[in-house]
Design an enzyme around this catalytic site. Structure first.
Site, mmCIF file in Angstrom:
data_model
loop_
_atom_site.group_PDB
_atom_site.id
_atom_site.type_symbol
_atom_site.label_atom_id
_atom_site.label_comp_id
_atom_site.label_asym_id
_atom_site.label_seq_id
_atom_site.Cartn_x
_atom_site.Cartn_y
_atom_site.Cartn_z
ATOM 1 N N SER A 74 48.814 43.349 45.470
ATOM 2 C CA SER A 74 47.810 42.213 45.312
ATOM 3 C C SER A 74 49.364 41.420 44.534
ATOM 4 C CB SER A 74 46.834 42.169 44.306
ATOM 5 O OG SER A 74 46.553 41.007 43.608
ATOM 6 N N SER A 75 49.283 40.397 43.172
ATOM 7 C CA SER A 75 49.896 39.689 42.623
ATOM 8 C C SER A 75 49.473 39.124 41.514
ATOM 9 C CB SER A 75 50.508 39.245 43.828
ATOM 10 O OG SER A 75 50.891 38.053 42.322
ATOM 11 N N TYR A 131 46.680 31.626 47.673
ATOM 12 C CA TYR A 131 47.427 32.725 47.639
ATOM 13 C C TYR A 131 47.003 33.468 46.514
ATOM 14 C CZ TYR A 131 51.337 36.487 46.939
ATOM 15 O OH TYR A 131 52.482 37.304 46.452
ATOM 16 N N LYS A 142 44.716 37.253 46.357
ATOM 17 C CA LYS A 142 44.749 38.555 45.325
ATOM 18 C C LYS A 142 43.735 38.120 44.403
ATOM 19 C CE LYS A 142 48.603 38.803 47.851
ATOM 20 N NZ LYS A 142 48.899 40.073 48.588
#
Length: 256
Positions: A142-143, A155, A159
């Site tokens: 993920s981030s 984004y 995520k």
């Protein structure tokens, strides 16, 4: 520490460069046989050759992650070629940070459905491995952007959705020994990556981002890979459903 990975069989998506490549190489160094996919045939072929040089079985295929049937066929073929699957790493990303419909569609198809589809194809193999050996692992990249928002972002939202999905998979798979965890990197630098391009085209902004991190630097792909491979290993057999930040303390949130 012996991570007890020798002889395990792993699939890594988005593995021809950056974090995915580092994960595949570290798994191979630990003795795993590895199957990889990415968009470009040349990159996949070169990655497979590098993995084989580490003395393990390796196989790869160029795959469009947004093509569901092709992606699931890749996972099934990987399991056949490796003789089963113990580890699945969903790492591929569209890497688009805007808010247009195309951005949302790309992040949903590649990041979200990419993870869902790979797990769907790998699940029977992971369950079989866990039944035989007591443990199997599904890891999602993920981030830190999942918890950071300065505006509408496909984004960050996708995520974040992956973290929620992973918790559900972990709950469902626990009784069968199939674990699911997330690794969320912060800023990661490599020359042909996002921040490598920023450094080349917008050095002032790059320097600002370096200063934001208390460590005074960005992560390397190898550092993210180390966290991923540890979570994928039987050494983490009682760790499931977590989101591990690998961000050098750039984020301000408290995880508990």
């Amino acid at each position: 520490m012996d991570l007890q990975l020798k002889g395990k069989r792993a699939v890594v998506t988005g593995a021809s460069r950056g974090i995915g490549r580092a994960i595949a190489e570290l798994l191979a160094e630990e003795g795993c046989d590895v199957a990889v996919c990415a968009r470009g045939e040349a990159g996949v072929a070169e990655t497979v050759q590098a993995l084989e040089a580490r003395g393990v079985r390796a196989w790869g295929q160029a795959v469009d992650i947004a093509d569901g049937p092709a992606l699931q066929a890749f996972v099934s073929q990987a399991a056949e070629n490796l003789g089963g699957l113990d580890i699945l790493v969903s790492n591929a990303s569209a890497l688009v940070n805007g808010g247009s419909e195309d951005d949302w569609r790309s992040m949903f198809e590649i990041d979200m459905l990419g993870a869902v589809r790979t797990y769907g194809a790998a699940r029977p193999h992971l369950e079989k491995a866990a039944a035989a050996q007591g443990d199997a692992a599904f890891i999602i990249t993920s981030s830190v952007s999942a918890a950071e928002a300065s505006g509408p972002s496909a984004y960050g939202a996708m995520k974040a959705a992956l973290i929620h999905y992973a918790k559900g998979v972990a709950k469902e798979g626990a009784a069968k020994g199939v674990r699911c965890n997330v690794v969320s990197p912060g800023t990661v630098f490599f020359e042909d990556g996002v921040w490598g391009r920023v450094k080349a085209t917008a050095p002032g902004f790059f320097d600002q981002m370096i200063k934001r991190n208390p460590t005074g630097r960005m992560a390397t792909p190898e550092e993210v890979a180390a966290a991923t491979v540890f979570l994928a290993s039987p050494r983490s057999a009682f760790t499931t459903g977590i989101n591990m930040l690998v961000d050098g303390a750039i984020s301000g949130r408290v995880n508990f």
